[in-house]
Design a protein around this motif. Structure first.
Motif, PDB file in Angstrom:
ATOM      1  N   UNK A   1      10.184  -6.537 -11.317  1.00  0.00           N
ATOM      2  CA  UNK A   1       8.614  -6.197 -11.830  1.00  0.00           C
ATOM      3  C   UNK A   1       8.900  -4.799 -12.110  1.00  0.00           C
ATOM      4  N   UNK A   2       7.776  -4.249 -13.098  1.00  0.00           N
ATOM      5  CA  UNK A   2       7.888  -3.040 -13.341  1.00  0.00           C
ATOM      6  C   UNK A   2       7.878  -2.067 -12.242  1.00  0.00           C
ATOM      7  N   UNK A   3       8.533  -0.841 -12.696  1.00  0.00           N
ATOM      8  CA  UNK A   3       8.561   0.232 -11.416  1.00  0.00           C
ATOM      9  C   UNK A   3       7.285   0.548 -10.959  1.00  0.00           C
ATOM     10  N   UNK A   4       6.174   0.575 -11.827  1.00  0.00           N
ATOM     11  CA  UNK A   4       4.929   1.001 -11.370  1.00  0.00           C
ATOM     12  C   UNK A   4       4.693   0.011 -10.317  1.00  0.00           C
TER      13      UNK A   4
ATOM     14  N   UNK B   1      13.938  11.427 -10.347  1.00  0.00           N
ATOM     15  CA  UNK B   1      14.158  11.632  -8.799  1.00  0.00           C
ATOM     16  C   UNK B   1      13.117  11.306  -7.999  1.00  0.00           C
ATOM     17  N   UNK B   2      11.737  11.413  -8.460  1.00  0.00           N
ATOM     18  CA  UNK B   2      10.812  10.977  -7.571  1.00  0.00           C
ATOM     19  C   UNK B   2       9.479  10.816  -8.554  1.00  0.00           C
ATOM     20  N   UNK B   3       8.465  10.194  -7.811  1.00  0.00           N
ATOM     21  CA  UNK B   3       7.277   9.878  -8.502  1.00  0.00           C
ATOM     22  C   UNK B   3       6.234  11.034  -8.124  1.00  0.00           C
ATOM     23  N   UNK B   4       6.184  12.021  -9.133  1.00  0.00           N
ATOM     24  CA  UNK B   4       5.221  13.119  -8.909  1.00  0.00           C
ATOM     25  C   UNK B   4       3.901  12.870  -8.572  1.00  0.00           C
ATOM     26  N   UNK B   5       3.303  13.194  -7.529  1.00  0.00           N
ATOM     27  CA  UNK B   5       2.178  12.835  -6.939  1.00  0.00           C
ATOM     28  C   UNK B   5       1.470  11.358  -6.952  1.00  0.00           C
ATOM     29  N   UNK B   6       2.540  10.524  -7.068  1.00  0.00           N
ATOM     30  CA  UNK B   6       2.323   9.048  -6.902  1.00  0.00           C
ATOM     31  C   UNK B   6       1.574   8.504  -8.278  1.00  0.00           C
ATOM     32  N   UNK B   7       1.568   9.148  -9.337  1.00  0.00           N
ATOM     33  CA  UNK B   7       0.963   9.099 -10.593  1.00  0.00           C
ATOM     34  C   UNK B   7       1.448   7.680 -11.097  1.00  0.00           C
ATOM     35  N   UNK B   8       2.890   7.268 -10.929  1.00  0.00           N
ATOM     36  CA  UNK B   8       3.215   6.125 -11.658  1.00  0.00           C
ATOM     37  C   UNK B   8       2.807   4.906 -10.635  1.00  0.00           C
ATOM     38  N   UNK B   9       2.751   5.026  -9.429  1.00  0.00           N
ATOM     39  CA  UNK B   9       2.393   4.184  -8.646  1.00  0.00           C
ATOM     40  C   UNK B   9       0.792   3.885  -8.681  1.00  0.00           C
TER      41      UNK B   9
ATOM     42  N   UNK C   1       2.323  13.416  -2.029  1.00  0.00           N
ATOM     43  CA  UNK C   1       2.063  12.299  -3.090  1.00  0.00           C
ATOM     44  C   UNK C   1       0.396  12.125  -2.996  1.00  0.00           C
ATOM     45  N   UNK C   2      -0.342  12.338  -3.824  1.00  0.00           N
ATOM     46  CA  UNK C   2      -1.738  12.266  -3.508  1.00  0.00           C
ATOM     47  C   UNK C   2      -2.232  10.771  -3.515  1.00  0.00           C
TER      48      UNK C   2
END
Length: 358
Positions: free
Chosen positions: A250-253, A197-205, A291-292
């Motif tokens: 590219x990779x999702x991250x 659904x979403x990237x919690x806290x922006x951890x993946x990014x 999103x930290x």
């Protein structure tokens, strides 16, 4: 002094779900005050998410059916919320959900039929806040700046990071506001392709790297060069942004990291261009404020001359529902709730339509 007990409803372009905020709103002298008493978020089922997302493709009669059924669903959610919490409610003030937004063609449409909502919830409803402004030649957006002016005027800038990023600030005695561009819409599009659904806290990014070609393509989008007042909708995202994202292998991250840097660069450009003094404050609300990594990146790009202020989680999540509650109160009082300095309309207006339950 009248204290209004009002239930504000908001559904945004990020398609996360419905926000309900039961608020008290009153005026002391020339100052408006508020209390957020009870809140609830209702996540959309995958089916409803798809229905709302694809509403732009529906025929006229199918769209009107959705308008009615979604209005009934909103009424059911309100009825449940009010009864579960034993609330006394004077009015429900509903944004609805924007399915079509083409102000250049004199068109904006929010599903969530007010009469269906009123009949199902058994309460008076104020809704349809955008149509009148578009009829007056305005963008019909953004609307939240009236709340920024009346509730949050101690901050130099108010930034909302919903599906779309928009900003508001005072300039020569007038409130100026406009859509900057992308926010959660691009990030959620990237994660949903992978079933998240979403990237919690922006951890993946945070664990990704910038894709320079994609970043450059996004930064070169024509919308960013247009003067304000200006606004965008889902149509623009589908036409201009999705081809860039989906065309980047590219990779999702890495895609998420690039998306965040793009969002923050565009916000920083606008804040710096309109900053009057060092030590300015930027009040951030909307889902993006949770999103930290996005907030860290934004502060980095703004440097020391602007302090990013993130409020309580309740205010981050329910500020828009609160502001639509305020807009309902202002409509009931026949006071201005849409600012022409923001939308580009011929004049300020007191917008919204009242529906009585039968």
């Amino acid at each position: 002094m009248t204290t209004y007990k009002i239930l504000g409803l908001m559904s945004g372009t990020s398609l996360d779900g419905l926000d309900l905020a039961y608020c008290t709103i009153w005026q002391e002298g020339h100052t408006w005050q508020f209390g957020i008493k009870k809140t609830k978020s209702v996540s959309y089922s995958k089916e409803m998410q798809t229905q709302l997302k694809d509403a732009i493709l529906l025929s006229a009669d199918e769209l009107l059916k959705l308008h009615n059924s979604y209005g009934t669903w909103l009424g059911e959610q309100c009825d449940l919320f009010i009864n579960d919490n034993g609330l006394e409610v004077d009015y429900i003030s509903s944004h609805g959900h924007t399915t079509h937004h083409q102000p250049g063609n004199g068109l904006t449409f929010q599903v969530g039929n007010g009469q269906h909502l009123a009949n199902t919830s058994h309460h008076k409803v104020v809704c349809d806040f955008r149509t009148n402004d578009v009829a007056l030649g305005g963008q019909g957006a953004p609307l939240v700046p009236i709340g920024d002016r009346l509730f949050f005027n101690k901050y130099d800038f108010c930034l909302n990071l919903g599906g779309i990023s928009n900003i508001s600030f005072e300039h020569n005695g007038k409130r100026i506001a406009y859509d900057i561009g992308l926010a959660n819409m691009i990030l959620n599009h990237i994660t949903r392709k992978e079933g998240l659904d979403y990237d919690a806290g922006g951890n993946l990014a945070k664990n990704g790297k910038i894709n320079p070609e994609m970043l450059n393509e996004l930064n070169e989008l024509e919308f960013y060069k247009l003067p304000f007042p200006k606004s965008i909708g889902y149509e623009w995202f589908i036409e201009k942004v999705v081809p860039i994202v989906d065309g980047t292998e590219d990779r999702m991250e890495n895609l998420l990291c690039t998306g965040i840097h793009h969002v923050c660069e565009q916000v920083a450009i606008q804040v710096k261009a309109n900053q009057k003094k060092p030590g300015s404050t930027l009040f951030v609300s909307g889902g993006g404020a949770l999103n930290d990594f996005l907030i860290e990146t934004l502060q980095e790009k703004l440097g020391n001359s602007v302090k990013v202020i993130v409020p309580s989680k309740q205010l981050i999540e329910f500020k828009e529902a609160l502001v639509f509650a305020l807009m309902g109160v202002l409509r009931i009082e026949k006071k201005t709730n849409v600012l022409s300095s923001v939308t580009g309309a011929k004049r300020d207006s007191s917008s919204g339509v009242l529906f009585l339950p039968t």
